[in-house]
Write a protein that holds these residues in place. Structure first.
Motif, mmCIF file in Angstrom:
data_model
loop_
_atom_site.group_PDB
_atom_site.id
_atom_site.type_symbol
_atom_site.label_atom_id
_atom_site.label_comp_id
_atom_site.label_asym_id
_atom_site.label_seq_id
_atom_site.Cartn_x
_atom_site.Cartn_y
_atom_site.Cartn_z
ATOM 1 N N SER A 1 0.786 -1.236 0.000
ATOM 2 C CA SER A 1 0.000 0.000 0.000
ATOM 3 C C SER A 1 0.815 1.281 0.000
ATOM 4 O O SER A 1 0.236 2.361 -0.064
ATOM 5 C CB SER A 1 -0.920 0.007 1.222
ATOM 6 O OG SER A 1 -0.171 -0.051 2.424
ATOM 7 N N CYS A 2 2.105 1.195 0.044
ATOM 8 C CA CYS A 2 2.925 2.405 0.174
ATOM 9 C C CYS A 2 2.694 3.398 -0.964
ATOM 10 O O CYS A 2 2.693 4.609 -0.738
ATOM 11 C CB CYS A 2 4.402 2.027 0.266
ATOM 12 S SG CYS A 2 5.457 3.419 0.701
ATOM 13 N N HIS A 3 2.454 2.897 -2.165
ATOM 14 C CA HIS A 3 2.283 3.811 -3.298
ATOM 15 C C HIS A 3 1.095 4.769 -3.128
ATOM 16 O O HIS A 3 1.045 5.820 -3.744
ATOM 17 C CB HIS A 3 2.175 3.044 -4.625
ATOM 18 C CG HIS A 3 1.010 2.124 -4.726
ATOM 19 N ND1 HIS A 3 0.965 0.890 -4.117
ATOM 20 C CD2 HIS A 3 -0.154 2.260 -5.383
ATOM 21 C CE1 HIS A 3 -0.181 0.306 -4.393
ATOM 22 N NE2 HIS A 3 -0.886 1.122 -5.170
ATOM 23 N N TYR A 4 0.156 4.412 -2.279
ATOM 24 C CA TYR A 4 -0.992 5.286 -2.038
ATOM 25 C C TYR A 4 -0.604 6.538 -1.232
ATOM 26 O O TYR A 4 -1.344 7.512 -1.220
ATOM 27 C CB TYR A 4 -2.103 4.548 -1.299
ATOM 28 C CG TYR A 4 -2.769 3.473 -2.119
ATOM 29 C CD1 TYR A 4 -3.649 3.808 -3.141
ATOM 30 C CD2 TYR A 4 -2.511 2.127 -1.871
ATOM 31 C CE1 TYR A 4 -4.263 2.818 -3.899
ATOM 32 C CE2 TYR A 4 -3.115 1.134 -2.630
ATOM 33 C CZ TYR A 4 -3.992 1.484 -3.633
ATOM 34 O OH TYR A 4 -4.586 0.500 -4.387
ATOM 35 N N ILE A 5 0.534 6.472 -0.542
ATOM 36 C CA ILE A 5 0.931 7.614 0.298
ATOM 37 C C ILE A 5 2.061 8.434 -0.321
ATOM 38 O O ILE A 5 2.499 9.412 0.269
ATOM 39 C CB ILE A 5 1.333 7.155 1.717
ATOM 40 C CG1 ILE A 5 2.551 6.226 1.673
ATOM 41 C CG2 ILE A 5 0.154 6.506 2.429
ATOM 42 C CD1 ILE A 5 3.247 6.048 3.003
#
Length: 175
Positions: free
Chosen positions: A124-128
């Protein structure tokens, strides 16, 4: 369909999925409709398919594939590996915490998931990436790495290019 770090859909699966028309039947039908109407066919969720499955795409008339989640994971793993290698553990921990707090990883989990927090954050890191908090942490990492002549963006691009090359090769766009 993509869950966690694998493709769990029917395209690469030798076992038929109940109540689902097998890809070897549905794709040629869709491909003929697209060809008749001068439309290119794009597959959604082609992430993590085997090279063999990808090599069938041009034969079946699939012209494009969405693999953004896989490339996002490549980018995130590159960042994490560099931060880990250069012992920037505090910054890595801050990114992991920020990513976990987003709860965006939940949509990528299998029902019986055994992923640890680090893996969940990788999903999920790409969402931040666009958040102020992430940008600040990334700037701090970049400042430290530049002093060691490390260009993190160059490393990210290199790893994404490697991942992209696999698709280009199997789609017969490059030799």
């Amino acid at each position: 369909k993509v869950l966690e770090f694998e493709n769990v859909g029917s395209f690469d699966n030798p076992v038929r999925i109940k109540n689902e028309l097998p890809p070897e039947i549905q794709i040629p039908i869709i491909s003929k409709i697209c060809e008749k109407n001068n439309i290119f066919l794009k597959e959604h969720n082609a992430d993590y398919l085997s090279n063999q499955a990808l090599s069938w795409h041009p034969i079946l008339g699939i012209h494009a594939a969405n693999v953004a989640p896989e490339f996002a994971v490549v980018e995130t793993k590159t960042i994490y590996n560099i931060l880990n290698y250069y012992k920037l553990n505090t910054l890595l921990d801050e990114i992991v915490e920020l990513s976990l707090k987003s709860k965006k990883w939940m949509k990528w989990l299998k029902p019986d998931s055994l992923l640890n927090d680090l893996d969940k954050s990788i999903l999920s890191c790409h969402y931040i990436y666009s958040s102020k908090e992430f940008k600040l942490i990334f700037e701090k990492a970049n400042f430290f790495l530049k002093r060691k002549n490390i260009d993190i963006n160059k490393e990210i691009k290199l790893n994404i290019k490697k991942a992209l090359s696999r698709y280009c090769y199997n789609f017969r766009l490059i030799n």
